[in-house]
Design a protein around this motif. Sequence first.
Motif: not given
Length: 300
Positions: A213-222, A278-289
């Motif tokens: 159902v998926a076949l690609d380079r890891t970087a492209n999937l991410l 007011e924002i006390e803490n904030m973190a932005l994360s990219e999707p993992d595999l």
Amino acid sequence: MTIPAIKFQHLHKHFSGVQALQDISLTVEQGEFFALLGSNGAGKTTLISILAGLVRADSGSAEVMGHDVVGDYRAARQLLGVVPQELAYDPFFTVRETLRIQSGYFGLRHNDNWIDEVLFNLGLTDKADANMRELSGGMKRRVLVAQALVHKPPVIVLDEPTAGVDVELRQSLWMFVRQLNAQGHTIMLTTHYLEEAEALCERVAMLKQGQIVALDRTANLLKNGGELRLQISIRPDNLPLELISRVVHQSGNTYTLTMKTPAELEPMLAQLRLAGVEIENMALSEPDLEDVFVQIMGRS
């Protein structure tokens, strides 16, 4: 043109009416570190068993370094090393005797120098003369890896090699496997620890119910397969209504929201400011595999 290390063409396999594999076509090039991922029952072990000659496909073909696993099985098996999921061992031999016997299966004599190197890299040197019955489950799994490597195969298949083992083994195993890959060995890995596949593998294939159902380079999937996550802790705990639809998790006054692109961040922050939050803490994360895997499996 370089011969692929592994090649599957239009493989089909049924077990008692269950479609285990359906039209699998897949090529792994020499020197690749390749991940084969899927949930339990997806067909990964069946595919590996066909490659190793343990299961016969209903139709289609499988090759190792250009050698058909049925028509030229002797050469195919000489070029392949497989670490199985199951712990299988002979309780009557020591670790070194087990590896010498395994060497004999491939017609190798006077193989002790390489056996010593494998034992050292897998942390088994002090267990070389121990009976297999005396080893822990993690140590037995190390011996399985050693058995797969004892004839220096150019193609290595690791089927859940770190299942149920400690962190020390994982680290030493991956260090050794990375070294083998750098020397030109082709590695195919199946694992439920997707962070391992993300860190190690250049390309990924995902199986579901016997189909790719998926076949690609890891970087492209991410890059293409997941959403960004914004985690914020706010005061007062009064998230604007415009952002409620983005929430995927909440714990007290901490919310995790989804974004498709970084450009969406500033409008979201503006909405919070307009609401007097007011924002006390904030973190932005990219999707993992793992995020990508769940998303692909859910829509497939």
